[in-house]
Design an enzyme around this catalytic site. Structure first.
Site, PDB file in Angstrom:
ATOM      1  N   SER A 137       0.866  -1.171   0.000  1.00 35.18           N
ATOM      2  CA  SER A 137       0.000   0.000   0.000  1.00 35.18           C
ATOM      3  C   SER A 137       0.907   1.227   0.000  1.00 35.18           C
ATOM      4  O   SER A 137       1.717   1.393   0.907  1.00 35.18           O
ATOM      5  CB  SER A 137      -0.870  -0.044   1.264  1.00 35.18           C
ATOM      6  N   LYS A 163      -1.301  -0.987  -4.245  1.00 29.52           N
ATOM      7  CA  LYS A 163      -2.462  -0.155  -3.927  1.00 29.52           C
ATOM      8  C   LYS A 163      -1.982   1.272  -3.737  1.00 29.52           C
ATOM      9  O   LYS A 163      -0.944   1.506  -3.116  1.00 29.52           O
ATOM     10  CB  LYS A 163      -3.128  -0.722  -2.667  1.00 29.52           C
ATOM     11  N   LYS A 165      -2.947   5.118  -2.414  1.00 25.97           N
ATOM     12  CA  LYS A 165      -3.874   5.976  -1.674  1.00 25.97           C
ATOM     13  C   LYS A 165      -4.270   7.133  -2.581  1.00 25.97           C
ATOM     14  O   LYS A 165      -3.409   7.711  -3.266  1.00 25.97           O
ATOM     15  CB  LYS A 165      -3.178   6.522  -0.419  1.00 25.97           C
ATOM     16  N   ASP A 190      -7.306   3.317  -2.862  1.00 26.11           N
ATOM     17  CA  ASP A 190      -7.986   3.384  -1.568  1.00 26.11           C
ATOM     18  C   ASP A 190      -8.160   4.850  -1.179  1.00 26.11           C
ATOM     19  O   ASP A 190      -7.172   5.570  -1.023  1.00 26.11           O
ATOM     20  CB  ASP A 190      -7.154   2.648  -0.510  1.00 26.11           C
ATOM     21  N   GLU A 215     -11.256   1.030  -3.214  1.00 24.24           N
ATOM     22  CA  GLU A 215     -11.502   0.773  -1.793  1.00 24.24           C
ATOM     23  C   GLU A 215     -12.041   2.024  -1.096  1.00 24.24           C
ATOM     24  O   GLU A 215     -11.464   3.103  -1.217  1.00 24.24           O
ATOM     25  CB  GLU A 215     -10.171   0.322  -1.164  1.00 24.24           C
ATOM     26  N   ASP A 240     -13.794  -1.149   3.519  1.00 29.68           N
ATOM     27  CA  ASP A 240     -12.850  -1.273   4.637  1.00 29.68           C
ATOM     28  C   ASP A 240     -13.549  -0.671   5.870  1.00 29.68           C
ATOM     29  O   ASP A 240     -14.257  -1.378   6.592  1.00 29.68           O
ATOM     30  CB  ASP A 240     -11.536  -0.557   4.255  1.00 29.68           C
ATOM     31  N   LYS A 264      -9.713  -6.761   8.207  1.00 28.70           N
ATOM     32  CA  LYS A 264      -8.646  -6.416   9.145  1.00 28.70           C
ATOM     33  C   LYS A 264      -9.002  -6.999  10.497  1.00 28.70           C
ATOM     34  O   LYS A 264     -10.116  -6.768  10.992  1.00 28.70           O
ATOM     35  CB  LYS A 264      -8.499  -4.897   9.276  1.00 28.70           C
ATOM     36  N   GLY A 292      -4.260  -4.235   6.391  1.00 28.26           N
ATOM     37  CA  GLY A 292      -3.328  -4.037   7.496  1.00 28.26           C
ATOM     38  C   GLY A 292      -3.414  -2.639   8.051  1.00 28.26           C
ATOM     39  O   GLY A 292      -4.055  -1.757   7.469  1.00 28.26           O
TER      40      GLY A 292
HETATM   41  O1  OSB Z   1      -7.053   2.019   4.756  1.00 24.18           O
HETATM   42  O2  OSB Z   1      -6.057   0.187   4.475  1.00 24.18           O
HETATM   43  C1  OSB Z   1      -6.097   1.312   4.982  1.00 24.18           C
HETATM   44  C2  OSB Z   1      -2.839   2.000   6.888  1.00 24.18           C
HETATM   45  C3  OSB Z   1      -3.319   2.688   7.974  1.00 24.18           C
HETATM   46  C4  OSB Z   1      -4.672   2.949   8.056  1.00 24.18           C
HETATM   47  C5  OSB Z   1      -5.535   2.523   7.059  1.00 24.18           C
HETATM   48  C6  OSB Z   1      -5.065   1.815   5.970  1.00 24.18           C
HETATM   49  C7  OSB Z   1      -3.686   1.579   5.871  1.00 24.18           C
HETATM   50  C8  OSB Z   1      -3.063   0.941   4.723  1.00 24.18           C
HETATM   51  C9  OSB Z   1      -1.720   0.280   4.925  1.00 24.18           C
HETATM   52  O3  OSB Z   1      -3.519   0.982   3.608  1.00 24.18           O
HETATM   53  C10 OSB Z   1      -1.828  -1.192   5.050  1.00 24.18           C
HETATM   54  C11 OSB Z   1      -0.528  -1.781   5.521  1.00 24.18           C
HETATM   55  O4  OSB Z   1       0.437  -1.772   4.753  1.00 24.18           O
HETATM   56  O5  OSB Z   1      -0.465  -2.248   6.683  1.00 24.18           O
HETATM   57 MG    MG Z   2      -8.315   0.923   3.438  1.00 26.99          MG
END
Ligand code: OSB
Ligand code: MG
Length: 368
Positions: A137, A163, A165, A190, A215, A240, A264, A292
């Site tokens: 991510s 992924k 952001k 996401d 997402e 999510d 999660k 995660g």
């Molecule tokens: O939205 O999935 C999410 C990290 C912190 C808070 C929310 C998210 C995330 C990630 C990172 O996308 C996922 C990871 O690499 O642990």
């Molecule tokens: Mg997410």
């Protein structure tokens, strides 16, 4: 029958290898709470509360979680009788919310039980895989060139998908750049709920990039809006933040608010509820994958274990420890090789916690 006689929590902060920015905030280090429990026979279990420091992802914060453990969860667990960790959640069933705090304490119970039984956590959960597919991510970067450099780096390491952001102002342009550079790369985005329905034109544009999913485009409670968007675009929506319990999942499935669930352990309130969400989603023909929260090695090992369940057919957000931290709190650290993380065969989490490191790093310790 385990009876937990000692419960400790450690507030630990670790610097991130690279600062991470989402639609809501930017972090250069993370502080999580590690939970250590012990039973009368001296068996030990570890868990992790991976709550963000601030209430921008969910309402919980690290401070809330410390208080919840001290005031409610530790007292509920202390000296309670239980045969199996799947029963532990019942001890706090009447406590509303606080899923991150619950998940960390429940995880420690699974680890303790599995270590006592000599069983790997993945097997205790019903996991069948020997390795899980790993993705990364990537946060919002200062420039598109910086983002492309990150994509190159992790694609070269063999990660199975990337992924990105997104947020208003950082969406179509970076996605187009990555897609143009890498036409075949499995890619998804996401938004962490940063858009409102009147901004839905962006998703019609993103629909043309062959993304595996979009997402959480809208706010957590906006299930009807997600369903309206899903009816208009081809790309599957993934939920999510919108799904914190099985009832919300049931509503999402009934409305058609998506087709994919990011599971999660933290957000669902533990391994048992995460497994139940997997079962429910798969039965409804939704695809699932393991998300995660930038976990340290303890929570990350639990993610590896749950992702070994058969329904986790899409690559996870479970990257190797080195993507996040210079030095993780477990030995060996979590490693991704050619985009796969092996599922450990040792008992419990399958990684040893460096207890001296944890005690040395902890800024606050609570014991009961
Ligand atoms: O939205 O999935 C999410 C990290 C912190 C808070 C929310 C998210 C995330 C990630 C990172 O996308 C996922 C990871 O690499 O642990
Ligand atoms: Mg997410």
């Amino acid at each position: 029958m385990p009876r937990v006689s000692k419960i400790e929590s450690f507030r630990v902060s670790l610097p991130l290898v690279r600062a991470f920015e989402t639609s809501s905030h930017r972090k250069a280090y993370l502080e999580h709470i590690l939970i250590r429990i012990e039973d009368g026979d001296g068996a030990v279990g570890w868990g992790e509360i991976a709550s963000p420091s601030d209430p921008y992802y969910s309402p919980e914060t690290v401070d809330d979680c410390l208080l919840m453990v001290e005031r409610y969860l530790a007292p509920a667990l202390a000296d309670a009788d239980w045969e199996h960790p799947a029963e532990v959640g019942a001890l706090w069933a009447r406590i509303r919310g606080h899923n991150f705090a619950k998940a960390g304490v429940e995880m420690a119970c699974w680890d303790l039980w599995c270590r006592s039984a000599g069983t790997p956590l993945a097997r205790a959960l019903g996991g069948t895989r020997t390795a899980i597919a790993a993705g990364v991510s990537l946060g919002i970067e200062p420039t598109v060139a910086d983002l492309l450099a990150q994509v190159d780096r992790y694609a070269a390491e063999g990660y199975r998908r990337i992924k990105l952001k997104i947020a208003p102002g950082w969406d179509v342009e970076p996605v187009r750049a990555v897609r143009t550079a890498r036409p075949e790369l499995p890619l998804h985005v996401d938004a962490n709920g940063a858009y409102t329905e009147d901004q839905s034109a962006v998703f019609a544009e993103l629909d043309d990039f062959g993304l595996t999913m979009i997402e959480q485009p809208y706010a957590p409670g906006a299930l009807a809006a997600h369903a309206r968007l899903q009816a208009r675009i081809v790309t599957p929506l993934c939920l999510d933040e919108s799904v914190e319990d099985l009832d919300q999942l049931d509503t999402a499935i009934t409305l058609g608010a998506g087709r994919i669930l990011n599971i999660k352990v933290s957000r669902m309130g533990g391994l048992a509820p995460a497994r139940a969400a997997h079962d429910r989603a798969v039965a409804a023909d939704w695809r699932v994958w393991c998300g995660g929260m930038h976990e340290f090695g303890v929570g990350r090992a639990a993610n590896v274990a749950i992702a070994a369940l058969p329904g986790f057919t899409l690559p996870s957000d479970v990257s190797g420890s080195d993507k996040y931290y210079e030095r993780d709190v477990v030995e060996p650290p979590i490693r991704a090789v050619d985009g796969l993380v092996p599922v450990p065969s040792g008992p419990g989490l399958g990684h040893e916690v460096d207890e001296d490191l944890v005690r040395g790093l902890a800024s606050a310790v609570m014991a009961r």
